[in-house]
Design an enzyme around this catalytic site. Structure first.
Site, PDB file in Angstrom:
ATOM      1  N   HIS A 129       0.847  -1.207   0.000  1.00  0.00           N
ATOM      2  CA  HIS A 129       0.000   0.000   0.000  1.00  0.00           C
ATOM      3  C   HIS A 129       0.880   1.255   0.000  1.00  0.00           C
ATOM      4  CE1 HIS A 129      -3.573   2.401   1.407  1.00  0.00           C
ATOM      5  NE2 HIS A 129      -2.604   3.140   1.916  1.00  0.00           N
ATOM      6  N   GLU A 130       1.925   1.252   0.811  1.00  0.00           N
ATOM      7  CA  GLU A 130       2.822   2.418   0.887  1.00  0.00           C
ATOM      8  C   GLU A 130       3.578   2.615  -0.426  1.00  0.00           C
ATOM      9  OE1 GLU A 130       2.758   4.549   3.325  1.00  0.00           O
ATOM     10  OE2 GLU A 130       1.332   3.323   4.417  1.00  0.00           O
ATOM     11  N   HIS A 133       1.402   4.353  -2.967  1.00  0.00           N
ATOM     12  CA  HIS A 133       1.319   5.822  -2.840  1.00  0.00           C
ATOM     13  C   HIS A 133       2.455   6.483  -3.626  1.00  0.00           C
ATOM     14  CE1 HIS A 133      -1.988   6.589  -0.119  1.00  0.00           C
ATOM     15  NE2 HIS A 133      -1.495   5.831   0.849  1.00  0.00           N
ATOM     16  N   GLU A 191      -6.359   6.811  -0.994  1.00  0.00           N
ATOM     17  CA  GLU A 191      -6.391   5.575  -0.199  1.00  0.00           C
ATOM     18  C   GLU A 191      -6.908   4.394  -1.014  1.00  0.00           C
ATOM     19  OE1 GLU A 191      -5.098   4.734   2.880  1.00  0.00           O
ATOM     20  OE2 GLU A 191      -4.160   6.587   2.251  1.00  0.00           O
TER      21      GLU A 191
HETATM   22 ZN   LIG Z   1      -2.522   5.128   2.453  1.00  0.00          ZN
END
Ligand SMILES: [Zn+2]
Length: 268
Positions: A129-130, A133, A191
Site C-alpha cells: 500500500h505504501e 502511494h 487511499e
Molecule cells: Zn494510504
C-alpha cells in the site's frame, strides 16, 4: 543544515507546463502534478535522512531480514522504472504502528507494526500500500496542491532541526504527518487507489491478498489504548475492507497460480 530549494521561477514554469498537459495515475485517474519527479525524489531522500537521524534502526538481524525480504519481493514486481532502482529499506526501532515509502526509493517500517501485522502477507499488505502511494505519485499531487494555493514551496524548505513549518509541510506532503504530529490524511481517492494497486503487487509477488483484509481488521481492532499512527495518515473507513474484498476475485487467482507452482513468497 539541509535545505531543499525550489526557485519561484522553476515552480512557476512547472505550473505553466502542467496547464498544457495533465498526467494520469496508474489506475487512469487524472492528476494535477507540477513538480519534476527528480525534485520529489530529492525531498524523499532528505526526509529519510532526517528520520534516520531521529530514530535508531532495529538491531534485530532476523527481523530486519524479514522486512527486507518482504520489501524486496514486492519491489521485484513494480513497474520497470521503480523495480530497477536501488531501494533502501530500514526497520526503525520504535513502538509506532506505522510504515511508509518515499519518492527517492526509500521504505521505512517501525517495529511496532510487526505486532499488528501477524504474518508476511499482512506486512506485505502495508508495504505494498505504501509503495503504491509512491508509484501513483500521490506526494507530488499533495505538494502540487499546496503549490497552487501558496508560494511556500517557492521560498525553499528547511528540513533539519526543529519542527519548522517548512518541515511539517513537506513531511505532510509525503504522508509522514504522524511523525511531525500534524496530520494531513491521504484523501479517500488516494487511499482506495493505493489499496487496489497494493493488492495487485501482493498477489503478483506471491503474498496472500486475503491477508490485506485481515490486516486492516487488526489495525482497527487495536486492542491497544491508542489509535495506530498508520491510521492517522491512512484513515480507514467501512468501504476499505469492502473494496479490498470486491477486488479479491481478480487478484486471488494470480496468487493461487504461484502457489500451484510453489512460487509463493517465503520470507517467514
Ligand atoms: Zn494510504
Amino acid at each position: 543544515m539541509v535545505f531543499i530549494k525550489v526557485s519561484f521561477k522553476a515552480a512557476l514554469a512547472a505550473v505553466l507546463v502542467v496547464m498544457v498537459g495533465c498526467s494520469s495515475s496508474p489506475t487512469g485517474r487524472k492528476q494535477f502534478t507540477v513538480l519534476p519527479d527528480s525534485q520529489m525524489n530529492e525531498m524523499g531522500i532528505q526526509s529519510f535522512t532526517e528520520m534516520k537521524k531521529e530514530t535508531p534502526a532495529s538491531s534485530d538481524a532476523k527481523l530486519r531480514e524479514q522486512v527486507q525480504c518482504v520489501a524486496d519481493t514486492l519491489i521485484a514486481v513494480l513497474p520497470d522504472k521503480y523495480r530497477n532502482q536501488d531501494w533502501e529499506v530500514v526497520l526503525f526501532n520504535d513502538e509506532q504502528v506505522n510504515a511508509f515509502a518515499l519518492p527517492g526509493y526509500k521504505v521505512g517500517v517501525y517495529t511496532g507494526l510487526l505486532k499488528v501485522a501477524d504474518n508476511q502477507s499482512q506486512l506485505a499488505a502495508v508495504v505494498g500500500h505504501e509503495l503504491a502511494h509512491v508509484i501513483a505519485r500521490h506526494g507530488n499531487e499533495r505538494v502540487s496542491t499546496q503549490l497552487a494555493t501558496s508560494q511556500a514551496l517557492a521560498l525553499g524548505y528547511q528540513l533539519s532541526g526543529e519542527e519548522s513549518p517548512e518541515k511539517i509541510a513537506i513531511f505532510q506532503a509525503l504522508g509522514l504527518g504522524a511523525q511531525v504530529g500534524i496530520i494531513l490524511p491521504f484523501s479517500r481517492s488516494h487511499e482506495s487507489e493505493a489499496d487496489l494497486l497494493g493488492l495487485e503487487y501482493m498477489a503478483e509477488a506471491g503474498f496472500d491478498p486475503r491477508e490485506s483484509v485481515q490486516l486492516w481488521r487488526n489495525m482497527s481492532a487495536g486492542g491497544e489504548s491508542k489509535t495506530p499512527e498508520l491510521l492517522s495518515t491512512h484513515p480507514s473507513n467501512s468501504n476499505r475492507i469492502k473494496n479490498l474484498q470486491a477486488n479479491l476475485p481478480k487478484n486471488l487467482p494470480i496468487y493461487e497460480a504461484l502457489v500451484a507452482q510453489n512460487k509463493e513468497a517465503k520470507c517467514y
